[in-house]
Scaffold this active site. Structure first.
Site, PDB file in Angstrom:
ATOM      1  N   ASN A  67      76.126  20.684  -4.638  1.00 60.24           N
ATOM      2  CA  ASN A  67      76.160  21.987  -5.423  1.00 60.24           C
ATOM      3  C   ASN A  67      75.968  22.013  -6.661  1.00 60.24           C
ATOM      4  OD1 ASN A  67      76.384  24.692  -6.187  1.00 60.24           O
ATOM      5  ND2 ASN A  67      78.099  25.098  -4.760  1.00 60.24           N
ATOM      6  N   HIS A 104      70.060  28.583  -2.432  1.00 62.93           N
ATOM      7  CA  HIS A 104      71.006  27.934  -3.253  1.00 62.93           C
ATOM      8  C   HIS A 104      71.512  26.964  -2.393  1.00 62.93           C
ATOM      9  CE1 HIS A 104      74.304  26.733  -5.533  1.00 62.93           C
ATOM     10  NE2 HIS A 104      75.345  27.540  -4.928  1.00 62.93           N
ATOM     11  N   CYS A 149      76.692  30.555  -9.361  1.00 62.14           N
ATOM     12  CA  CYS A 149      75.481  30.129  -8.739  1.00 62.14           C
ATOM     13  C   CYS A 149      74.294  30.790  -8.571  1.00 62.14           C
ATOM     14  CB  CYS A 149      75.921  29.500  -7.197  1.00 62.14           C
ATOM     15  SG  CYS A 149      77.322  28.392  -7.220  1.00 62.14           S
TER      16      CYS A 149
HETATM   17  O1  UT7 Z   1      78.236  27.598  -4.416  1.00 62.91           O
HETATM   18  C1  UT7 Z   1      79.210  28.948  -4.460  1.00 62.91           C
HETATM   19  C2  UT7 Z   1      79.573  29.247  -2.978  1.00 62.91           C
HETATM   20  N1  UT7 Z   1      80.219  28.199  -2.626  1.00 62.91           N
HETATM   21  C3  UT7 Z   1      80.144  27.753  -1.160  1.00 62.91           C
HETATM   22  O2  UT7 Z   1      79.486  28.470  -0.559  1.00 62.91           O
HETATM   23  C4  UT7 Z   1      81.070  26.928  -0.660  1.00 62.91           C
HETATM   24  C5  UT7 Z   1      81.634  27.664   0.852  1.00 62.91           C
HETATM   25  N2  UT7 Z   1      82.530  26.782   1.616  1.00 62.91           N
HETATM   26  C6  UT7 Z   1      82.194  25.657   2.114  1.00 62.91           C
HETATM   27  O3  UT7 Z   1      81.072  24.969   1.940  1.00 62.91           O
HETATM   28  C7  UT7 Z   1      82.998  25.031   2.921  1.00 62.91           C
HETATM   29  O4  UT7 Z   1      83.949  26.123   3.387  1.00 62.91           O
HETATM   30  C8  UT7 Z   1      83.832  23.909   2.491  1.00 62.91           C
HETATM   31  C9  UT7 Z   1      82.707  22.765   2.907  1.00 62.91           C
HETATM   32  C10 UT7 Z   1      84.290  23.968   1.157  1.00 62.91           C
HETATM   33  C11 UT7 Z   1      84.997  23.361   3.732  1.00 62.91           C
HETATM   34  O5  UT7 Z   1      84.308  23.242   4.869  1.00 62.91           O
HETATM   35  P1  UT7 Z   1      85.106  24.097   6.099  1.00 62.91           P
HETATM   36  O6  UT7 Z   1      84.604  23.836   7.170  1.00 62.91           O
HETATM   37  O7  UT7 Z   1      85.312  25.478   5.726  1.00 62.91           O
HETATM   38  O8  UT7 Z   1      86.557  23.273   6.206  1.00 62.91           O
HETATM   39  P2  UT7 Z   1      87.961  23.868   5.927  1.00 62.91           P
HETATM   40  O9  UT7 Z   1      88.383  24.328   4.443  1.00 62.91           O
HETATM   41  O10 UT7 Z   1      88.147  25.157   7.067  1.00 62.91           O
HETATM   42  O11 UT7 Z   1      88.943  22.762   6.188  1.00 62.91           O
HETATM   43  C12 UT7 Z   1      89.022  22.237   7.483  1.00 62.91           C
HETATM   44  C13 UT7 Z   1      89.896  20.741   7.229  1.00 62.91           C
HETATM   45  C14 UT7 Z   1      91.171  21.229   6.768  1.00 62.91           C
HETATM   46  O12 UT7 Z   1      92.081  20.363   7.609  1.00 62.91           O
HETATM   47  P3  UT7 Z   1      93.092  20.935   8.729  1.00 62.91           P
HETATM   48  O13 UT7 Z   1      93.985  22.054   7.620  1.00 62.91           O
HETATM   49  O14 UT7 Z   1      92.228  21.572   9.495  1.00 62.91           O
HETATM   50  O15 UT7 Z   1      93.989  19.957   8.939  1.00 62.91           O
HETATM   51  C15 UT7 Z   1      91.074  20.467   5.241  1.00 62.91           C
HETATM   52  O16 UT7 Z   1      92.168  20.158   4.765  1.00 62.91           O
HETATM   53  O17 UT7 Z   1      89.096  19.717   6.721  1.00 62.91           O
HETATM   54  C16 UT7 Z   1      90.162  19.413   5.667  1.00 62.91           C
HETATM   55  N3  UT7 Z   1      89.279  18.977   4.449  1.00 62.91           N
HETATM   56  C17 UT7 Z   1      88.735  17.677   4.299  1.00 62.91           C
HETATM   57  N4  UT7 Z   1      88.847  16.529   4.943  1.00 62.91           N
HETATM   58  C18 UT7 Z   1      88.228  15.675   4.542  1.00 62.91           C
HETATM   59  C19 UT7 Z   1      88.925  19.743   3.407  1.00 62.91           C
HETATM   60  N5  UT7 Z   1      88.059  18.947   2.469  1.00 62.91           N
HETATM   61  C20 UT7 Z   1      88.041  17.777   3.016  1.00 62.91           C
HETATM   62  C21 UT7 Z   1      87.582  16.553   2.724  1.00 62.91           C
HETATM   63  N6  UT7 Z   1      87.418  15.436   3.391  1.00 62.91           N
HETATM   64  N7  UT7 Z   1      86.789  16.536   1.529  1.00 62.91           N
END
Ligand code: UT7
Length: 321
Positions: A278, A248, A112
């Site tokens: 992204n 970004h 990125c």
């Molecule tokens: O560009 C390069 C750099 N990349 C980034 O900067 C990405 C950085 N990360 C992020 O943007 C975020 O971490 C995400 C958007 C990928 C995820 O958001 P989060 O708030 O960190 O969520 P999480 O991974 O902690 O997941 C929370 C919950 C989980 O469920 P439980 O374990 O709490 O029951 C996931 O399974 O959300 C669940 N989950 C979803 N639910 C519905 C994960 N993806 C989804 C989804 N829809 N698409």
């Protein structure tokens, strides 16, 4: 001598995939995607449409905006991690399409942060008198390496390309560039295979972007805070001197954290991720082009570009547009 941005351009493929479309593909909701990421839709390259195709469109628009022709271009650098082929690099493919012969053309692979890495290199060429007209591009077809059955990643990514033309100038222009990387984080965000490691698996099971999103999130916020501080400190500038933040476009909450660090209202942040998700190396030049073409970013404004991505890699560039 300095370099300045003479023109910008962007291109998004026609096909749009909305959050509602993705609701039909994996167990997710439009609400979750918007709340956790800020993304509403993404663009997907047509079958057969490649990174070089997207790059060509963005480059043509940037060249038109700069008032230069292909014959003027004497350097091509493309930030991408989704090249058409391993080689020739996308810069060479683009050079051929533009009908240019002889000038250096290469790709920079920094996920990125690829565009900011490419811009930094091009700035060095221009300021050292080695280039009078550099084409700098960020272009990606991430949809090709996204697992469309994995809800934790497939809601995030999209395809697109952005480009700038850099030319020499008596005043900055590019004020400063700051790059960094830490390969110790290689296991948090990666594509597992390549021509040199399990080439036979490149299109097999698991051959998709892998990410520990939550852990990436935390390092991204912390690193972006320090890279924007570094850019301001290096120029002895207060946050208030920055007119526009062009971040970004990975996650709205990461962008909000950086804006907060800069004490910047979100009205001074160019936000485009709702429209394309992204797009890795393409996201910063596309957002820059949006801000310039809609008249928000004006000549003379101080603009801070920043990016963070797989590697990890990161970068910031302060520019006087
Ligand atoms: O560009 C390069 C750099 N990349 C980034 O900067 C990405 C950085 N990360 C992020 O943007 C975020 O971490 C995400 C958007 C990928 C995820 O958001 P989060 O708030 O960190 O969520 P999480 O991974 O902690 O997941 C929370 C919950 C989980 O469920 P439980 O374990 O709490 O029951 C996931 O399974 O959300 C669940 N989950 C979803 N639910 C519905 C994960 N993806 C989804 C989804 N829809 N698409």
């Amino acid at each position: 001598m300095y370099s300045r941005i003479a023109g910008t351009g962007r291109y998004l493929p026609e096909r749009v995939l909305t959050n509602h479309d993705i609701e039909k593909m994996v167990d997710t909701t439009d609400e979750w995607i918007r709340e956790r990421t800020g993304i509403e839709r993404r663009h997907i390259a047509a079958p057969g449409q490649t990174t070089a195709d997207l790059a060509e469109q963005a480059a043509s628009r940037a060249m038109e905006a700069a008032g230069v022709t292909a014959g003027d271009v004497d350097l091509i650098i493309v930030g991408t991690t989704t090249p058409d082929v391993v080689f020739p690099n996308v810069g060479c493919l683009l050079q051929d399409r533009l009908g240019i012969r002889g000038c250096p053309a290469f790709s920079v692979e920094a996920a990125c942060s690829g565009f900011i890495y490419a811009l930094t290199v091009a700035d060095r060429f221009v300021t050292s008198g080695k280039s009078n007209c550099a084409l700098v591009i960020g272009a990606e077809t991430l949809s090709r390496i996204t697992d469309w059955s994995d809800r934790t990643t497939c809601v995030l990514f999209g395809d697109g390309a952005g480009a700038v033309v850099l030319q020499p100038a008596d005043e900055p222009g590019i004020v400063s560039c700051h790059l960094g990387a830490d390969g110790g984080y290689k296991d948090l965000l990666y594509f597992p295979y390549g021509p040199s490691r399990k080439p036979e698996a490149m299109h097999g099971e698991g051959a998709f972007i892998q990410m520990k999103g939550n852990e990436v999130f935390k390092v991204a916020v912390k690193t972006l805070e320090s890279i924007v501080d570094e850019a301001l400190d290096a120029n002895e500038l207060e946050c208030s001197a920055v007119d526009w933040l062009v971040p970004h476009q990975a996650n709205l909450r990461i962008i909000q954290a950086t804006a907060k660090r800069l004490d910047m209202p979100m009205a001074k942040v160019i936000l485009t991720l709702q429209d394309h998700g992204n797009t890795s190396a393409a996201s910063v030049p596309m957002a820059l082009d949006v801000g310039i073409r809609d008249g928000r970013i004006k000549r003379g404004d101080l603009v801070l570009l920043e990016a963070f991505g797989g590697g990890f890699t990161w970068g910031a560039s302060l520019i006087r547009y």
